[in-house]
Design an enzyme around this catalytic site. Structure first.
Site, PDB file in Angstrom:
ATOM      1  N   GLY A   1     -25.305  -7.588  19.685  1.00 41.40           N
ATOM      2  CA  GLY A   1     -25.575  -9.001  19.432  1.00 41.40           C
ATOM      3  C   GLY A   1     -27.065  -9.273  19.419  1.00 41.40           C
ATOM      4  O   GLY A   1     -27.828  -8.703  20.211  1.00 41.40           O
TER       5      GLY A   1
ATOM      6  N   GLY B   1     -28.166 -12.693  18.978  1.00 46.19           N
ATOM      7  CA  GLY B   1     -28.384 -14.125  19.159  1.00 46.19           C
ATOM      8  C   GLY B   1     -29.477 -14.301  20.211  1.00 46.19           C
ATOM      9  O   GLY B   1     -30.217 -13.367  20.536  1.00 46.19           O
TER      10      GLY B   1
ATOM     11  N   ARG C   1     -18.889 -36.347  25.759  1.00 49.44           N
ATOM     12  CA  ARG C   1     -18.246 -35.648  24.643  1.00 49.44           C
ATOM     13  C   ARG C   1     -16.735 -35.528  24.779  1.00 49.44           C
ATOM     14  O   ARG C   1     -15.988 -35.848  23.854  1.00 49.44           O
ATOM     15  CB  ARG C   1     -18.798 -34.228  24.534  1.00 49.44           C
TER      16      ARG C   1
ATOM     17  N   HIS D   1     -16.576 -26.605  19.125  1.00 53.98           N
ATOM     18  CA  HIS D   1     -18.003 -26.422  19.037  1.00 53.98           C
ATOM     19  C   HIS D   1     -18.510 -25.288  19.911  1.00 53.98           C
ATOM     20  O   HIS D   1     -19.442 -24.586  19.561  1.00 53.98           O
ATOM     21  CB  HIS D   1     -18.632 -27.743  19.474  1.00 53.98           C
TER      22      HIS D   1
ATOM     23  N   ARG E   1     -19.646 -27.950  28.896  1.00 51.74           N
ATOM     24  CA  ARG E   1     -21.066 -27.642  28.858  1.00 51.74           C
ATOM     25  C   ARG E   1     -21.859 -28.881  28.471  1.00 51.74           C
ATOM     26  O   ARG E   1     -21.468 -29.615  27.570  1.00 51.74           O
ATOM     27  CB  ARG E   1     -21.340 -26.535  27.848  1.00 51.74           C
TER      28      ARG E   1
ATOM     29  N   LEU F   1     -28.460 -22.886  24.883  1.00 51.03           N
ATOM     30  CA  LEU F   1     -29.660 -22.157  24.479  1.00 51.03           C
ATOM     31  C   LEU F   1     -30.395 -21.684  25.725  1.00 51.03           C
ATOM     32  O   LEU F   1     -30.872 -20.556  25.814  1.00 51.03           O
ATOM     33  CB  LEU F   1     -30.556 -23.066  23.640  1.00 51.03           C
TER      34      LEU F   1
HETATM   35  C1  LIG Z   1     -23.574 -26.307  15.353  1.00 48.33           C
HETATM   36  C2  LIG Z   1     -23.978 -25.925  16.750  1.00 48.33           C
HETATM   37  C3  LIG Z   1     -25.014 -26.607  17.374  1.00 48.33           C
HETATM   38  C4  LIG Z   1     -25.392 -26.247  18.684  1.00 48.33           C
HETATM   39  N1  LIG Z   1     -26.410 -26.946  19.261  1.00 48.33           N
HETATM   40  C5  LIG Z   1     -26.811 -26.596  20.505  1.00 48.33           C
HETATM   41  C6  LIG Z   1     -27.893 -27.264  21.119  1.00 48.33           C
HETATM   42  O1  LIG Z   1     -28.475 -28.192  20.562  1.00 48.33           O
HETATM   43  N2  LIG Z   1     -28.273 -26.881  22.346  1.00 48.33           N
HETATM   44  C7  LIG Z   1     -27.652 -25.858  22.988  1.00 48.33           C
HETATM   45  O2  LIG Z   1     -28.087 -25.547  24.080  1.00 48.33           O
HETATM   46  N3  LIG Z   1     -26.637 -25.195  22.432  1.00 48.33           N
HETATM   47  C8  LIG Z   1     -26.185 -25.533  21.210  1.00 48.33           C
HETATM   48  N4  LIG Z   1     -25.155 -24.844  20.633  1.00 48.33           N
HETATM   49  C9  LIG Z   1     -24.558 -23.694  21.319  1.00 48.33           C
HETATM   50  C10 LIG Z   1     -25.444 -22.453  21.184  1.00 48.33           C
HETATM   51  O3  LIG Z   1     -26.020 -22.408  19.920  1.00 48.33           O
HETATM   52  C11 LIG Z   1     -24.702 -21.133  21.368  1.00 48.33           C
HETATM   53  O4  LIG Z   1     -23.897 -21.216  22.451  1.00 48.33           O
HETATM   54  C12 LIG Z   1     -25.651 -19.969  21.624  1.00 48.33           C
HETATM   55  O5  LIG Z   1     -26.640 -19.933  20.644  1.00 48.33           O
HETATM   56  C13 LIG Z   1     -24.946 -18.636  21.680  1.00 48.33           C
HETATM   57  O6  LIG Z   1     -25.896 -17.584  21.703  1.00 48.33           O
HETATM   58  P1  LIG Z   1     -25.468 -16.084  21.926  1.00 48.33           P
HETATM   59  O7  LIG Z   1     -26.701 -15.276  21.927  1.00 48.33           O
HETATM   60  O8  LIG Z   1     -24.623 -15.987  23.103  1.00 48.33           O
HETATM   61  O9  LIG Z   1     -24.537 -15.693  20.697  1.00 48.33           O
HETATM   62  P2  LIG Z   1     -24.721 -15.786  19.107  1.00 48.33           P
HETATM   63  O10 LIG Z   1     -25.954 -16.465  18.721  1.00 48.33           O
HETATM   64  O11 LIG Z   1     -23.437 -16.293  18.573  1.00 48.33           O
HETATM   65  O12 LIG Z   1     -24.905 -14.278  18.666  1.00 48.33           O
HETATM   66  C14 LIG Z   1     -23.864 -13.385  18.578  1.00 48.33           C
HETATM   67  C15 LIG Z   1     -24.427 -12.077  18.096  1.00 48.33           C
HETATM   68  O13 LIG Z   1     -23.473 -11.070  18.297  1.00 48.33           O
HETATM   69  C16 LIG Z   1     -23.267 -10.342  17.130  1.00 48.33           C
HETATM   70  N5  LIG Z   1     -21.869  -9.944  17.131  1.00 48.33           N
HETATM   71  C17 LIG Z   1     -20.780 -10.710  17.375  1.00 48.33           C
HETATM   72  N6  LIG Z   1     -19.683  -9.972  17.321  1.00 48.33           N
HETATM   73  C18 LIG Z   1     -20.072  -8.707  17.065  1.00 48.33           C
HETATM   74  C19 LIG Z   1     -19.385  -7.493  16.889  1.00 48.33           C
HETATM   75  N7  LIG Z   1     -18.076  -7.409  16.987  1.00 48.33           N
HETATM   76  N8  LIG Z   1     -20.117  -6.390  16.598  1.00 48.33           N
HETATM   77  C20 LIG Z   1     -21.455  -6.455  16.487  1.00 48.33           C
HETATM   78  N9  LIG Z   1     -22.142  -7.578  16.661  1.00 48.33           N
HETATM   79  C21 LIG Z   1     -21.456  -8.692  16.944  1.00 48.33           C
HETATM   80  C22 LIG Z   1     -23.655 -11.236  16.004  1.00 48.33           C
HETATM   81  O14 LIG Z   1     -24.093 -10.482  14.899  1.00 48.33           O
HETATM   82  C23 LIG Z   1     -24.787 -12.027  16.635  1.00 48.33           C
HETATM   83  O15 LIG Z   1     -25.976 -11.302  16.470  1.00 48.33           O
HETATM   84  C24 LIG Z   1     -24.746 -25.205  19.343  1.00 48.33           C
HETATM   85  C25 LIG Z   1     -23.715 -24.531  18.717  1.00 48.33           C
HETATM   86  C26 LIG Z   1     -23.304 -24.896  17.445  1.00 48.33           C
HETATM   87  C27 LIG Z   1     -22.141 -24.199  16.828  1.00 48.33           C
END
Ligand SMILES: Cc1cc2nc3c(=O)[nH]c(=O)nc-3n(C[C@H](O)[C@H](O)[C@H](O)COP(=O)(O)OP(=O)(O)OC[C@H]3O[C@@H](n4cnc5c(N)ncnc54)[C@H](O)[C@@H]3O)c2cc1C
Ligand code: HEM
Ligand code: HEM
Ligand code: SF4
Ligand code: F3S
Ligand code: FES
Lengths: 251, 255, 637
Positions: free
Chosen positions: C40, C42, C330, C401, C435, C441
């Site tokens: 991942g 993200g 929410r 969401h 949440r 973030l």
């Molecule tokens: C529209 C929207 C708006 C939002 N706004 C806010 C906000 O304003 N403030 C806030 O705090 N939060 C917000 N959130 C929530 C927040 O964006 C997410 O919870 C957070 O970014 C998740 O980050 P992460 O690193 O955990 O995962 P992600 O960013 O989802 O990353 C997942 C990663 O894992 C990889 N991956 C997944 N499955 C596999 C697999 N099987 N094999 C290999 N790679 C894989 C993907 O390629 C990606 O790189 C929002 C969410 C949405 C949907």
């Protein structure tokens, strides 16, 4: 797909051609832009000089004589100009070749996407101007087509440039070609002048419309300025003393 | 809800080395409210039901921010209107219209399959300098340097680039200068980015060249299609930063 | 099995410091010998990869996207919280901690949340030094906005693209490390399975999405940072590729899955317009500041909104929650919208929508002001729906969401499988049953930049001399199993596209395990999911082969996992016989229709352990001890 550090397909290295100024995309564009400035300045200067034709034979011939009298300085200027032309063309051509190679397959549907016709025609307009300049040099500087030009002198014993130019332009083909060529030069500069500010990193969002309009205005002035001379001759506003014969080609 | 019909010409190409061709599909009963990619979904699901292979195209967020989607619709990278391909809606087209969809045609973006190309060259450009070298834990308090709002806003406008590759796809020379300029401008405007300002532009431009992209002729087609509205003034900034970088390296200047 | 959260001793303010003071360190020379797999990119994955590489570990990072920068974090709009108190409005680590615990409806682990609040300020420092262009005041200072669930302004933002800018910051740090050769990046690589050696997570199996090659990778520890599972609902605000595969496969290898039924439904999204729809779009919550929410009083009123007179409109949020009105939280706003639509008073196609009306604000403030405040949102709405919100009310509806549930982790972010760490939205740790805005973030970056670099040593210090390699039989075996799974999918050769199953699964879960859940509904959902799963394995159509880019195959693999996961979600929802945060069981509500918690029985984490494909999962509980805060009932009347 796995990727580690940046691949280093080391750029071709050989002598000073490998200097970033001569090998990098931006370095070469700077050379094109700087030589472009020199060429534009020459063109403007040349235009001002040529406009003396409207003052009369004396003004034009004395201006030409003055240029001749500068001796070495004239040669320095010529060499600089020649170098600029060579560099300008050489680098636009190398850039162009790379640009062609960077799009191996064309799009099935063409769309101009906001580009201007002036920008798309830079190469054509540039090459036409080059062809024109060669013809022009052969005509007026080397006097190769009409060796008799060499013998024409005015009352004060100066080379009669006025007579030469007016004689040449009284032929509609010559005049037509000149007007076409300076038209393309104008197009080249419509893009070129604004473009060089972008290349040299001077343009900002606010300044871009200023440069674009300014470039267009200067290009039009250059076009109209040059075009006015053959036009004036053809319409008889500028003419030879009645005693002299007209176009050497047409008879 | 009304429906529409379209004549589609979709690019099919098995792999980078394969010779591709357009397939023609008469797409009927497409809901007028759906997006362009949803229309392709519908077409693909129909092909699948018929036992045919669907047309591969990339997408993820479908709201114009991730930069995954990439295709050329009727000669326009990312399609008509501002925004990415995923933000194009069918009501922008005429009923019965012929729509040609082809992949980005950039030598440095080899075709993977159908409409999908490999844009990893952009990642490699970033890796060669599109960052501020700092390490976690070493940062001073965020309020240490004051950045006037206009500067922060301009940095943000440049940083908005979604890395989609449409700039190189639109550019008649396949030049990625808008993308490179966006990063150089974003980091070059901020005080944090000053330390590596010169080497950054130098290294990124070198990589850009090594990857086989073309050079900028100031056509501005890139700016016209950029879904993130990155202005072409970032290219002017890049031109300036680059020369400054090369000159100071050439003469051995520390600053 | 007993879940040991490994929470450090001492008062809550001292726990993290004392942990760090006593944490096991790995010397620089030894760090070089340890290999870490990060799945991942993200916020969580990129920040962890970059930071661990900076520390000297050998890092191998994977993502299914074609570039690390495209992870779903890129889509977050609103902002990121941090207890900086730059506004001098009385914010503190304690307040951020308390707001987050309360926002989570008292179902999160105190110690984790406190640590999150504690490092929140460092995140902002870090991001600014990476060049994240946060919004600023004219004088150059950082500016903040206020966000739901808080009375202070502590949210940092970068236009409406905060997630993008934070992710690009982390991506640039990661890119620098890749450029230096310290991280090996595998893009377009999907993790299919987890490899265990002697019960420890020591590697993964991946499929190269471009060539189809299935391969194993070995390391000393594995970090899953693969995001949330909102797409189990098919339609959500998440990106199309977001999936549960990585965490689900880990679950099937022995990692406990905690609180899967905790999902967040955002009240202001553009409603579904038809069954072709592939994704829902979020409209910023800020719209509720100037918009009034209403539906017609009459059922099935088909008149245009402008033709419905004032007295025939029901401003139900203002009616039910006079003090918070349109700004109710929410979960409450979402549920109320569902209620009125269930009564048949919804508007727009299918009756699934409510009006968000700006006409009063336009009259009061003028169209210009409204345009300045929300111009880009109105434009987005217009682009998608073809309607102008200046002329007629917007139609909005709630959409899934975010998912609070995830793999269970201890204080060190390690799951019940030794060596398997889980970061970001993929874990369950910090948000309880709901949440707060702008805190996902914060959590992703906290986990990646500040927590895991400190806690990883606890595990790695026990692993000296235990080298593994992909030649070991465990790797071969797991690879064979993953390959068999792919081949099994390809062998179905049915004629129903994958999307069809996904959409149907989504409908089941949305109806029965969405905004309101009931015992009967959940039981029905479980049966329906099982039936759908069976149909899937008989009828799914996957054209093409496994040895090329095959998007149907990718999706089929993900949907196959959602079809299993959805059942666990319903089981969890069925077992949690209370209402809390995003989980609303209609049997458990106050006489006024509000969520009713049962703290005596349910102040605990429900973690589920896989017991084999055909057996019920085992429930393991982690009691939640509230030492620093008192449990209270939320009220927004
Ligand atoms: C529209 C929207 C708006 C939002 N706004 C806010 C906000 O304003 N403030 C806030 O705090 N939060 C917000 N959130 C929530 C927040 O964006 C997410 O919870 C957070 O970014 C998740 O980050 P992460 O690193 O955990 O995962 P992600 O960013 O989802 O990353 C997942 C990663 O894992 C990889 N991956 C997944 N499955 C596999 C697999 N099987 N094999 C290999 N790679 C894989 C993907 O390629 C990606 O790189 C929002 C969410 C949405 C949907
Ligand atoms: C009198 C002669 C000429 C003048 C005054 C002139 C002037 C200029 C100027 C000012 C520019 C803009 C530079 C920039 O964008 O940075 C330019 C660009 C260019 N010129 Fe000329 N030029 C002349 C002749 C030619 C000739 C003979 C050619 C023949 C090939 C040519 C080809 C080009 C091209 C292709 C460009 C665009 C380069 C690019 O943007 O990549 N020019 N010229
Ligand atoms: C109507 C237009 C023009 C007229 C009347 C004209 C006239 C002349 C004359 C008379 C000379 C010879 C000077 C001498 O030998 O004393 C000359 C030289 C020259 N002209 Fe022009 N010219 C015109 C347009 C142009 C244009 C458009 C260009 C370039 C783009 C150009 C480039 C040159 C050059 C390079 C020389 C040679 C200068 C030298 O001797 O070093 N001219 N021109
Ligand atoms: S500059 Fe614009 S067109 Fe180019 S990659 Fe970035 S967003 Fe896409
Ligand atoms: S279109 Fe191409 S030529 Fe330059 S200004 Fe844009 S990169
Ligand atoms: S799918 Fe994300 S920008 Fe189009």
């Amino acid at each position: 797909m796995t990727s580690s550090a940046t691949p280093s397909k080391a750029a071709k290295k050989s002598c000073c051609c490998s200097l970033p100024l001569f090998s990098s995309p931006i370095g070469r564009k700077w050379i094109v832009a700087i030589t472009g400035i020199v060429l534009v300045l020459f063109v403007i200067g040349h235009l001002l000089g040529n406009l003396s034709i409207f003052v009369g034979p004396d003004a034009m011939n004395s201006y030409a004589a003055f240029l001749k009298s500068t001796g070495e300085i004239l040669w320095v200027v010529r060499i600089v100009l020649l170098a600029c032309v060579v560099l300008h063309i050489w680098f636009t051509i190398t850039l162009w070749r790379e640009n062609l190679a960077a799009r191996p397959q064309k799009y099935a549907v063409k769309n101009d996407l906001g580009t201007t016709v002036y920008a798309r025609l830079m190469r054509i307009s540039g090459l036409t101007v080059l062809a024109f300049v060669l013809y022009h040099l052969a005509q007026f500087t080397w006097e190769a087509f009409n060796p008799e030009y060499k013998t024409w002198v005015d009352e004060q014993g100066r080379h009669d440039v006025y007579r030469m130019v007016v004689t040449a332009f009284s032929c509609p083909f010559v005049s037509g070609f000149y007007i076409l060529a300076v038209g393309l030069l104008g197009m080249h500069l419509s893009h070129g002048i604004a473009s060089l500010f972008q290349t040299l990193g001077i343009t900002t969002e606010k300044l871009r419309p200023v440069f674009e309009k300014g470039g267009l205005i200067i290009a039009w002035i250059i076009f109209l300025g040059f075009a006015s001379i053959p036009t004036a001759v053809m319409f008889g506003f500028v003419k030879l003393p009645a005693s002299l014969p007209a176009c050497p080609f047409c008879h | 809800m009304s429906t529409m019909n379209f004549h589609l010409r979709l690019w099919k190409q098995k792999s980078a080395t394969d010779k591709g061709e357009f397939i023609k599909i008469h797409a009927t009963e497409i809901p007028s409210e759906c997006s362009f990619l949803e229309m392709l979904d519908i077409v693909n699901n129909r092909l699948t039901r018929e036992g045919k292979e669907p047309v591969s195209f990339a997408s993820d967020c479908r709201e114009g921010i991730c930069g995954t989607c990439h295709m050329v619709i009727n000669g326009v990278p990312q399609g008509p209107g501002r925004g990415a391909a995923c933000q194009v809606y069918m009501r922008k087209f005429e009923n019965g219209q012929t729509i040609t969809v082809e992949p980005f045609r950039v030598g440095a973006f080899p075709i993977v399959k159908d409409l999908v190309v490999n844009r990893s060259a952009y990642d490699r450009i970033i890796r060669s300098g599109g960052f501020i070298s700092e390490h976690t834990g070493g940062a001073p308090d965020a309020s240490t340097s004051l950045i006037p709002k206009p500067v922060a806003d301009a940095a943000m406008d440049a940083a908005a680039c979604i890395g989609c590759g449409a700039c190189a796809a639109a550019c008649p020379n396949s030049s990625p200068m808008l993308f490179v300029g966006a990063k150089v401008t974003h980091l070059g405007l901020l005080p944090q980015g000053q330390a590596e300002r010169k080497s950054r532009a130098r290294n990124m431009v070198r990589t850009m060249q090594e990857e086989g992209f073309g050079n900028c002729s100031n056509y501005y087609a890139c700016e016209a299609v950029c879904p993130a509205n990155v202005p072409a003034s970032v290219i002017a900034m890049l031109n300036r930063e680059y020369i400054r970088g090369e000159v100071s390296e050439a003469v051995g200047a520390i600053d | 099995m007993i879940l040991d959260a490994k929470i450090p001793e001492g008062p809550i303010e001292k726990k993290w410091t004392s942990f760090k003071n006593n944490a096991k360190l790995i010397s620089p020379a030894n760090k070089r010998k340890f290999k870490v797999i990060v799945v991942g990119t993200g916020l969580a994955g990129s920040s962890a990869s970059a930071t661990l590489a900076e520390l000297g570990y050998q890092v191998e990072t994977f993502c299914f996207h074609d570039s690390a920068r495209r992870a779903h974090s890129i889509a977050a709009q609103g902002g990121i919280n941090a207890a900086k108190n730059y506004q001098n409005d009385g914010d503190s680590v304690w307040r951020l901690f308390y707001d987050t615990i309360k926002g989570g409806d008292f179902r999160a682990r105190e110690a984790n949340v406190y640590r999150l609040a504690e490092v929140s300020g460092n995140i902002i420092d870090e991001c600014v030094s990476q060049g994240v262009p946060f919004a600023r005041e004219y004088g150059g200072e950082l500016t903040n906005r206020s966000f739901g669930g808080a009375q202070v302004s502590r949210t940092f933002y970068a236009k409406g693209q905060t997630g993008q800018q934070l992710l690009l910051g982390a991506y640039s740090a990661l890119s620098a490390q890749i450029g230096l050769g310290r991280v090996t990046m595998h893009e377009s690589s999907e993790m299919l399975d987890l490899v265990l050696v002697d019960g420890h997570a020591k590697g993964i199996v991946t499929r190269d999405l471009i060539t189809g090659e299935i391969k194993t990778h070995a390391a000393d520890t594995v970090l899953l940072c693969t995001g949330g599972y909102s797409n189990v609902y098919y339609l959500s605000t998440n990106a199309r590729g977001s999936n549960v595969t990585a965490t689900w496969r880990a679950y099937k290898r022995g990692a406990a899955f905690a609180n899967p039924c905790y999902t967040q439904i955002h009240p202001t999204c553009i409603p579904v317009a038809g069954d072709y729809q592939s994704k829902l779009t979020l409209m910023s919550e800020s719209l509720r500041n100037d918009g009034r929410v209403w539906v017609p009083k009459q059922k099935g009123d088909a008149r245009l909104p402008q033709d419905i007179p004032e007295e025939e409109r029901d401003y139900y949020l203002e009616r039910k929650y006079p003090s918070y009105g349109n700004l109710a939280p929410r979960d409450i706003a979402s549920r109320s919208a569902k209620e009125v639509c269930d009564e048949g008073r919804g508007v727009g196609p299918g009756g699934l929508g409510v009006y968000l009306d700006f006409s009063a604000s336009i009259d009061r403030l003028g169209e210009k002001t409204i345009r300045e405040r929300y111009g880009n949102l109105f434009e987005m709405y217009h682009n998608i729906t073809g309607e102008s919100a200046y002329e007629r009310p917007m139609r909005i509806y709630p959409a899934v969401h975010y998912t609070m549930g995830g793999l269970w982790v201890d204080y060190n972010l390690m799951s019940t499988i030794p060596g398997l760490h889980v970061l970001g939205e993929a874990n369950f740790s910090d948000h309880g049953a709901n949440r707060l805005g702008a805190s996902a973030l914060m959590q992703g970056l906290s986990d990646g930049y500040f927590v895991i670099p400190n806690t990883l040593g606890e595990y790695l210090s026990t692993q000296f001399g235990k080298k593994v390699s992909t030649d070991m039989p465990e790797f071969k075996k797991t690879e064979t199993e993953a390959r068999a799974h792919v081949e099994k999918l390809l062998a179905v050769k049915g004629n129903v596209p994958v999307d069809e199953f996904h959409r149907q699964l989504g409908l089941i879960i949305w109806d029965e395990c969405g905004m309101a859940r009931s015992e009967a509904g959940l039981k029905k959902a479980i049966a329906d999911i099982r039936a759908l799963r069976e149909r899937f394995w008989k009828e799914v159509a996957i054209p093409g082969t496994g040895a090329e880019l095959n998007q149907s195959l990718e999706r089929a693999g993900r949907v196959a996992d959602f079809l299993e996961f959805g059942e666990l979600m319903c089981i969890d929802a069925l077992t949690r016989e209370e209402s809390c945060g995003g989980h609303f069981r209609i049997e458990h509500q106050t006489p006024e229709g509000e969520a009713l918690r049962h703290d005596d029985k349910f102040a605990e984490v429900y973690a589920w352990m896989f017991q084999g494909q055909n057996n019920d999962p085992e429930l393991v509980r982690e009691p939640l001890h509230y030492e620093a805060v008192h449990l209270a009932t939320r009220s927004y009347k």
